[in-house]
Design a protein around this motif. Sequence first.
Motif, PDB file in Angstrom:
ATOM      1  N   ASP A  12      -5.858   8.458  -8.485  1.00 24.74           N
ATOM      2  CA  ASP A  12      -4.961   9.481  -9.017  1.00 24.74           C
ATOM      3  C   ASP A  12      -5.777  10.721  -9.349  1.00 24.74           C
ATOM      4  O   ASP A  12      -6.402  10.772 -10.381  1.00 24.74           O
ATOM      5  N   GLU A  13      -5.851  11.726  -8.570  1.00 23.50           N
ATOM      6  CA  GLU A  13      -5.141  11.987  -7.366  1.00 23.50           C
ATOM      7  C   GLU A  13      -6.052  12.652  -6.370  1.00 23.50           C
ATOM      8  O   GLU A  13      -7.093  13.170  -6.743  1.00 23.50           O
ATOM      9  N   LEU A  16      -2.439   1.996  -4.605  1.00 22.40           N
ATOM     10  CA  LEU A  16      -1.542   3.066  -5.026  1.00 22.40           C
ATOM     11  C   LEU A  16      -2.397   4.319  -5.102  1.00 22.40           C
ATOM     12  O   LEU A  16      -3.307   4.406  -5.923  1.00 22.40           O
ATOM     13  N   CYS A  17      -2.119   5.262  -4.229  1.00 25.45           N
ATOM     14  CA  CYS A  17      -2.913   6.490  -4.153  1.00 25.45           C
ATOM     15  C   CYS A  17      -1.974   7.681  -4.315  1.00 25.45           C
ATOM     16  O   CYS A  17      -1.022   7.831  -3.543  1.00 25.45           O
ATOM     17  N   VAL A  18      -2.240   8.503  -5.310  1.00 23.87           N
ATOM     18  CA  VAL A  18      -1.441   9.698  -5.555  1.00 23.87           C
ATOM     19  C   VAL A  18      -2.022  10.841  -4.736  1.00 23.87           C
ATOM     20  O   VAL A  18      -3.225  11.102  -4.775  1.00 23.87           O
ATOM     21  N   LEU A  19      -1.144  11.517  -3.990  1.00 21.96           N
ATOM     22  CA  LEU A  19      -1.533  12.652  -3.163  1.00 21.96           C
ATOM     23  C   LEU A  19      -0.839  13.905  -3.683  1.00 21.96           C
ATOM     24  O   LEU A  19       0.379  13.906  -3.872  1.00 21.96           O
ATOM     25  N   GLY A  59       5.904  12.892 -12.834  1.00 22.35           N
ATOM     26  CA  GLY A  59       5.643  11.578 -13.407  1.00 22.35           C
ATOM     27  C   GLY A  59       4.777  10.667 -12.562  1.00 22.35           C
ATOM     28  O   GLY A  59       4.729   9.460 -12.796  1.00 22.35           O
ATOM     29  N   LYS A  60       4.060  11.211 -11.609  1.00 23.48           N
ATOM     30  CA  LYS A  60       3.187  10.379 -10.770  1.00 23.48           C
ATOM     31  C   LYS A  60       2.107   9.703 -11.615  1.00 23.48           C
ATOM     32  O   LYS A  60       1.901   8.493 -11.512  1.00 23.48           O
ATOM     33  N   SER A  61       1.457  10.464 -12.460  1.00 19.29           N
ATOM     34  CA  SER A  61       0.399   9.894 -13.306  1.00 19.29           C
ATOM     35  C   SER A  61       0.987   8.955 -14.354  1.00 19.29           C
ATOM     36  O   SER A  61       0.338   7.978 -14.738  1.00 19.29           O
ATOM     37  N   LYS A  74       0.859  -1.179   0.000  1.00 19.30           N
ATOM     38  CA  LYS A  74       0.000   0.000   0.000  1.00 19.30           C
ATOM     39  C   LYS A  74       0.899   1.234   0.000  1.00 19.30           C
ATOM     40  O   LYS A  74       1.670   1.424   0.935  1.00 19.30           O
ATOM     41  N   TYR A  75       0.755   2.038  -1.051  1.00 18.31           N
ATOM     42  CA  TYR A  75       1.654   3.179  -1.210  1.00 18.31           C
ATOM     43  C   TYR A  75       0.884   4.461  -1.501  1.00 18.31           C
ATOM     44  O   TYR A  75      -0.109   4.453  -2.229  1.00 18.31           O
ATOM     45  N   PHE A  76       1.420   5.545  -0.943  1.00 19.31           N
ATOM     46  CA  PHE A  76       1.036   6.889  -1.346  1.00 19.31           C
ATOM     47  C   PHE A  76       2.183   7.413  -2.193  1.00 19.31           C
ATOM     48  O   PHE A  76       3.347   7.291  -1.805  1.00 19.31           O
ATOM     49  N   LEU A  77       1.864   7.975  -3.349  1.00 17.64           N
ATOM     50  CA  LEU A  77       2.856   8.667  -4.165  1.00 17.64           C
ATOM     51  C   LEU A  77       2.609  10.153  -4.036  1.00 17.64           C
ATOM     52  O   LEU A  77       1.460  10.604  -4.114  1.00 17.64           O
TER      53      LEU A  77
END
Length: 161
Positions: free
Chosen positions: A88-89, A115-118, A13-15, A3-6
């Motif tokens: 995202d996001e 995977l959740c982009v913040l 380049g997150k997306s 389980k990750y937060f980016l």
Amino acid sequence: MPKYFLTGERGTGKSHIVEKLIELYRVTGFLTRFDKRRKELYLRFIQGPEYLIGKREKKKIQPIPEGFLKASKEIPELETSSKLLVIDEIGFLEECCEEFRRAVKNLLEHSDNCLCVLRKGKFPFIKELLTLGGFETIEVTVRNRESILSFLIEEYKKAGL
């Protein structure tokens, strides 16, 4: 259960990482994307509907609470078992809708592979999400994005996705 937060600055380049993982794995979740003119922001469920959640007015994005409210009703229906949950996001617009924030938090807490982009910044909801147990936060830069992508591919492969 990876389980990750980016997080990271805009344009790092997150997306890009998210899009590559969507190509490789069975996924569920949602993406936020602008229309071609960058005037309207939509929340698009990966296997489902989309909702208008923001409009650019005088160079600033204004939230559309009704869009978040409608989306919050879809979130509990997402099937996350044996899939990678992708979001995202999450940014500052979500502050306008408590139901949406509650639904996202519950989804993240009860999903095994995420995977959740913040968005980078000090926003109350993001601060709250960062206190969730079981998540590792990774900061993406232009220099490390490809190595982070490789790392995440391996992590989710090990998880059996």
